[in-house]
Design a protein around this motif. Structure first.
Motif, mmCIF file in Angstrom:
data_model
loop_
_atom_site.group_PDB
_atom_site.id
_atom_site.type_symbol
_atom_site.label_atom_id
_atom_site.label_comp_id
_atom_site.label_asym_id
_atom_site.label_seq_id
_atom_site.Cartn_x
_atom_site.Cartn_y
_atom_site.Cartn_z
ATOM 1 N N UNK A 202 64.133 -52.340 -53.643
ATOM 2 C CA UNK A 202 64.347 -53.144 -52.433
ATOM 3 C C UNK A 202 65.482 -54.143 -52.623
ATOM 4 N N UNK A 203 65.578 -54.726 -53.813
ATOM 5 C CA UNK A 203 66.671 -55.669 -54.082
ATOM 6 C C UNK A 203 68.028 -54.997 -53.853
ATOM 7 N N UNK A 204 68.131 -53.752 -54.294
ATOM 8 C CA UNK A 204 69.385 -53.019 -54.117
ATOM 9 C C UNK A 204 69.641 -52.740 -52.643
ATOM 10 N N UNK A 205 68.629 -52.255 -51.945
ATOM 11 C CA UNK A 205 68.809 -51.853 -50.545
ATOM 12 C C UNK A 205 69.100 -53.036 -49.635
ATOM 13 N N UNK A 206 68.772 -54.241 -50.074
ATOM 14 C CA UNK A 206 69.069 -55.432 -49.278
ATOM 15 C C UNK A 206 70.471 -55.976 -49.520
ATOM 16 N N UNK A 207 71.189 -55.392 -50.487
ATOM 17 C CA UNK A 207 72.543 -55.853 -50.804
ATOM 18 C C UNK A 207 73.548 -54.971 -50.066
ATOM 19 N N UNK A 208 73.886 -55.365 -48.845
ATOM 20 C CA UNK A 208 74.738 -54.529 -47.992
ATOM 21 C C UNK A 208 76.131 -54.333 -48.579
ATOM 22 N N UNK A 209 76.685 -55.370 -49.165
ATOM 23 C CA UNK A 209 78.032 -55.248 -49.745
ATOM 24 C C UNK A 209 78.055 -54.189 -50.841
ATOM 25 N N UNK A 210 77.032 -54.219 -51.672
ATOM 26 C CA UNK A 210 76.952 -53.250 -52.768
ATOM 27 C C UNK A 210 76.836 -51.827 -52.235
ATOM 28 N N UNK A 211 75.993 -51.624 -51.235
ATOM 29 C CA UNK A 211 75.781 -50.289 -50.672
ATOM 30 C C UNK A 211 77.069 -49.742 -50.064
ATOM 31 N N UNK A 212 77.777 -50.576 -49.304
ATOM 32 C CA UNK A 212 79.033 -50.133 -48.687
ATOM 33 C C UNK A 212 80.049 -49.741 -49.760
ATOM 34 N N UNK A 213 80.150 -50.582 -50.788
ATOM 35 C CA UNK A 213 81.094 -50.295 -51.874
ATOM 36 C C UNK A 213 80.753 -48.982 -52.568
ATOM 37 N N UNK A 214 79.469 -48.773 -52.845
ATOM 38 C CA UNK A 214 79.031 -47.562 -53.543
ATOM 39 C C UNK A 214 79.404 -46.310 -52.754
ATOM 40 N N UNK A 215 79.078 -46.276 -51.475
ATOM 41 C CA UNK A 215 79.322 -45.057 -50.708
ATOM 42 C C UNK A 215 80.798 -44.847 -50.396
ATOM 43 N N UNK A 216 81.574 -45.921 -50.369
ATOM 44 C CA UNK A 216 83.019 -45.765 -50.185
ATOM 45 C C UNK A 216 83.637 -45.014 -51.353
ATOM 46 N N UNK A 217 83.046 -45.175 -52.539
ATOM 47 C CA UNK A 217 83.602 -44.548 -53.737
ATOM 48 C C UNK A 217 83.324 -43.047 -53.830
ATOM 49 N N UNK A 218 82.580 -42.498 -52.880
ATOM 50 C CA UNK A 218 82.302 -41.057 -52.904
ATOM 51 C C UNK A 218 83.594 -40.248 -52.956
ATOM 52 N N UNK A 219 84.563 -40.628 -52.121
ATOM 53 C CA UNK A 219 85.843 -39.918 -52.101
ATOM 54 C C UNK A 219 86.581 -40.026 -53.418
ATOM 55 N N UNK A 220 86.501 -41.178 -54.060
ATOM 56 C CA UNK A 220 87.136 -41.367 -55.365
ATOM 57 C C UNK A 220 86.564 -40.379 -56.380
ATOM 58 N N UNK A 221 85.242 -40.195 -56.353
ATOM 59 C CA UNK A 221 84.612 -39.289 -57.314
ATOM 60 C C UNK A 221 84.869 -37.817 -56.989
ATOM 61 N N UNK A 222 85.122 -37.513 -55.723
ATOM 62 C CA UNK A 222 85.518 -36.145 -55.380
ATOM 63 C C UNK A 222 86.812 -35.795 -56.102
ATOM 64 N N UNK A 223 87.750 -36.731 -56.124
ATOM 65 C CA UNK A 223 89.013 -36.497 -56.827
ATOM 66 C C UNK A 223 88.795 -36.439 -58.339
ATOM 67 N N UNK A 224 87.980 -37.343 -58.862
ATOM 68 C CA UNK A 224 87.752 -37.390 -60.312
ATOM 69 C C UNK A 224 87.095 -36.122 -60.834
ATOM 70 N N UNK A 225 86.277 -35.477 -59.997
ATOM 71 C CA UNK A 225 85.547 -34.277 -60.428
ATOM 72 C C UNK A 225 86.484 -33.139 -60.823
ATOM 73 N N UNK A 226 87.720 -33.178 -60.366
ATOM 74 C CA UNK A 226 88.633 -32.057 -60.620
ATOM 75 C C UNK A 226 89.029 -31.935 -62.084
ATOM 76 N N UNK A 227 88.796 -32.981 -62.875
ATOM 77 C CA UNK A 227 89.069 -32.901 -64.312
ATOM 78 C C UNK A 227 88.206 -31.829 -64.959
ATOM 79 N N UNK A 228 87.011 -31.610 -64.406
ATOM 80 C CA UNK A 228 86.090 -30.638 -64.985
ATOM 81 C C UNK A 228 86.211 -29.246 -64.370
ATOM 82 N N UNK A 229 86.852 -29.115 -63.224
ATOM 83 C CA UNK A 229 86.870 -27.806 -62.559
ATOM 84 C C UNK A 229 88.282 -27.328 -62.273
#
Length: 407
Positions: A202-229
């Motif tokens: 619950x502490x995590x889910x109440x931290x809106x700034x953290x949640x927004x930052x985390x999900x914004x980084x999804x695209x960054x990790x899509x690019x990073x994944x290419x090192x393995x494939x």
């Protein structure tokens, strides 16, 4: 009895040694999965990408729950059991001759990772003072690069003989890491709170700034994944030689050795964390776009070098930004939740790019996956820009510099 400063120092040494085992064990096996199953056995890139994406999704997607357990149980039991479970996953991968067995081995590897990864990351935040995080992350990145070379060189050498040797070697390294942690890791408590598992979440889910930052980084990790494939596949396509794949990691290690510390320390003085992350992402996007057009190995390696330079600029800033938003009362829960973007990014990055690769190959349009990846990178960049426009993380760093954290 150790003083707090002695305990911090010894803890950091332990983290560096432990990280060496984990990184070598990982890179012995995972970069060669796409080469073995796609290039040597002729499986579809989408199928192999799906297995890799499944591993990423399970490992990172369940991180918030394993992190919550680590907050309650402590780091040691989670880390030790996770390392032994990945050992089992690699053993099963050694006999994977069907997609089901490959997926099963990836699932077990993922479950092991989701047990040991959040508490290991939380220990870094616990043992390293906030204003030292950027430099410590740069040291870990440098170590990652050096150990990646050891792992990939060893793995490619063993692959000449048998893929089973590759998997067994990775399993042995993770087994040694499990024994090392069982023997030497103190019974650290990661969280200073006695809340229930759900309270940490619950502490995590109440931290809106953290949640927004985390999900914004999804695209960054899509690019990073290419090192393995995609990057290993592209090198093999252009060069026609399996042995050239190791040059990816040799280049990464050389660049890390030369640039990580000076770039991190210099940029800390003159640029905000937000700026460093976005500049690194821009560099990654520029490097990825033309890769499908390149027919010359030297040009391809130059572009891959740019990709790594972008990561060198972005990674310490990205890690520090995430750490600034964590609550010391639920460290592992925060770290576990932060892995969701890695889960989503890895799943889409592996399976999606594998699917685009297969389509591009059929249509003789090798540039297709790289165009889509560049568009995803631009969308992510815009998301970060608008997020940072309305909230400055640097103020959080300044506040935490003056706050005493409990060991």
């Amino acid at each position: 009895m150790y003083t707090i400063s002695q305990a911090r120092r010894l803890g950091k040494y332990f983290l560096i040694i432990d990280n060496m085992f984990v990184v070598i064990g990982f890179y012995v096996v995972f970069p060669l999965i796409s080469i073995y199953f796609v290039e040597q056995l002729g499986w579809g890139a989408f199928l192999v990408g799906f297995a890799l994406g499944l591993r990423q999704f399970i490992q990172q997607g369940l991180g918030i729950f394993s992190g919550a357990f680590a907050d309650k149980l402590g780091a040691k039991p989670m880390i030790v059991s996770g390392l032994f479970m990945r050992t089992l996953g690699f053993i099963i991968m050694s006999i994977a001759n069907t997609p089901i067995l490959l997926c099963l081995s990836c699932v077990l590897s993922a479950l092991g990772g989701t047990l040991f990864d959040p508490p290991r990351t939380a220990l870094v935040i616990k043992l390293v003072r906030p204003w030292e995080l950027g430099r410590f992350y740069s040291v870990l990145m440098l170590e990652d690069s050096m150990c990646a070379i050891i792992g990939i060189v060893l793995g490619t050498w063993l692959l000449q003989y048998n893929f089973k040797l590759v998997c067994f070697t990775g399993a042995i390294v993770f087994f040694i890491a499990g024994v090392f942690n069982a023997w030497r890791l103190p019974a650290y408590k990661i969280s200073s709170s006695h809340d229930s598992l759900l309270e940490g979440i619950k502490k995590v889910l109440n931290n809106q700034r953290f949640i927004i930052y985390v999900f914004t980084l999804t695209g960054y990790y899509i690019l990073s994944a290419q090192v393995m494939l995609m990057l290993p596949i592209r090198i093999h396509e252009v060069s026609g030689q399996l042995s050239y794949i190791k040059w990816m990691y040799i280049i990464e290690a050389i660049l890390s050795l030369l640039l990580i510390v000076p770039i991190t320390w210099w940029s800390e003085k003159y640029f905000k964390l937000e700026t460093r992350l976005m500049v690194g992402l821009i560099t990654i996007i520029i490097s990825l776009f033309p890769i499908g057009l390149v027919k010359n190995l030297h040009t391809l390696l130059i572009l891959i070098s740019m990709f790594y330079i972008g990561s060198i600029i972005a990674e310490p800033a990205r890690e520090t930004l995430g750490a600034l938003l964590t609550d010391y009362k639920a460290r592992s829960s925060y770290i576990g939740f932060s892995k969701l973007s890695l889960a989503l990014g890895g799943t889409v990055g592996y399976s999606g790019s594998g699917w685009l690769y297969d389509i591009g190959k059929e249509q003789n349009f090798t540039q297709l996956p790289w165009i889509v990846l560049s568009i995803i990178g631009l969308i992510t960049l815009l998301g970060l820009y608008f997020q940072f426009k309305y909230y400055s993380f640097q103020s959080s760093l300044n506040n935490k510099n003056n706050k005493k954290r409990k060991l």
